[in-house]
Write a protein that holds these residues in place. Structure first.
Motif, short mmCIF file in Angstrom:
data_model
loop_
_atom_site.label_atom_id
_atom_site.label_comp_id
_atom_site.label_asym_id
_atom_site.label_seq_id
_atom_site.Cartn_x
_atom_site.Cartn_y
_atom_site.Cartn_z
N PHE A 72 -72.84 -64.78 55.77
CA PHE A 72 -72.12 -65.22 56.57
C PHE A 72 -70.90 -66.55 55.34
CE2 PHE A 72 -75.60 -65.53 59.41
CZ PHE A 72 -74.58 -64.37 60.88
N GLU A 73 -71.32 -65.63 53.95
CA GLU A 73 -70.55 -66.07 52.57
C GLU A 73 -69.66 -65.13 52.58
OE1 GLU A 73 -71.83 -68.22 48.90
OE2 GLU A 73 -72.88 -68.60 50.33
N LYS A 74 -68.17 -65.70 52.25
CA LYS A 74 -67.22 -65.03 51.71
C LYS A 74 -67.07 -65.07 50.23
CE LYS A 74 -64.74 -65.07 56.31
NZ LYS A 74 -63.41 -65.49 56.81
N THR A 75 -66.79 -63.51 49.72
CA THR A 75 -66.44 -63.76 47.92
C THR A 75 -65.70 -62.51 48.15
OG1 THR A 75 -68.37 -62.08 47.98
CG2 THR A 75 -69.05 -64.87 47.67
N ASN A 76 -64.89 -62.64 47.00
CA ASN A 76 -64.18 -61.43 46.81
C ASN A 76 -62.47 -60.93 47.72
OD1 ASN A 76 -63.98 -59.35 44.83
ND2 ASN A 76 -65.00 -57.52 45.67
N ILE A 77 -62.33 -62.65 47.43
CA ILE A 77 -61.28 -61.81 48.84
C ILE A 77 -60.18 -61.64 47.65
CG2 ILE A 77 -59.97 -63.08 49.91
CD1 ILE A 77 -62.33 -65.35 50.35
#
Length: 102
Positions: A72-77
Motif C-alpha cells: 500500500f505504499e507508492k514509490t518510484n512515481i
C-alpha cells in the motif's frame, strides 16, 4: 447520480479502448478499476512499475502516472502530462516494456 456513474463508466471504457481494450488486458494481464475521469490499471511483468493511473483532463488529453506499490505504499512515481489518445499505448510500452497488442 445515475448519469454520473454512466458518464464515468463511459469515460473509463473509452480510455481502456484507447489502450487497446481486450487485447491490452490479455497482453498485460492487467486488472482495471475506475473512478471519476480516471482508470487504474494494475499489471505484472515490469520491475519498475505495477500500477498506472490514466486521467482525462479538461483539455481532452491525459495525465498518465506510473507507480510501484508495495504494501500500500507508492514509490518510484513517473508522471506524463498532455498525452493524447493515440500516444497512450506507446507511452505504456516505452515505460513498462510490455506490449499492448500483437
Amino acid at each position: 447520480m445515475k448519469n454520473s456513474i454512466t458518464t464515468t463508466s463511459h469515460v473509463a471504457n473509452e480510455i481502456l479502448n484507447q489502450l487497446g481494450g481486450v487485447r491490452f488486458l490479455a497482453m498485460t494481464g492487467a486488472t482495471v478499476g475506475y473512478y471519476t475521469n480516471t482508470i487504474v490499471v494494475k499489471f505484472k511483468g515490469c520491475r519498475k512499475f505495477n500500477i498506472m493511473f490514466v486521467e482525462l483532463t479538461d483539455d481532452d488529453t491525459y495525465t498518465v502516472r506510473f507507480a510501484k506499490t508495495v504494501k500500500f505504499e507508492k514509490t518510484n512515481i513517473l508522471v506524463f502530462g498532455f498525452v493524447y489518445a493515440d500516444q497512450l499505448q506507446e507511452t505504456f510500452r516505452q515505460v513498462t516494456g510490455l506490449y499492448t497488442h500483437l
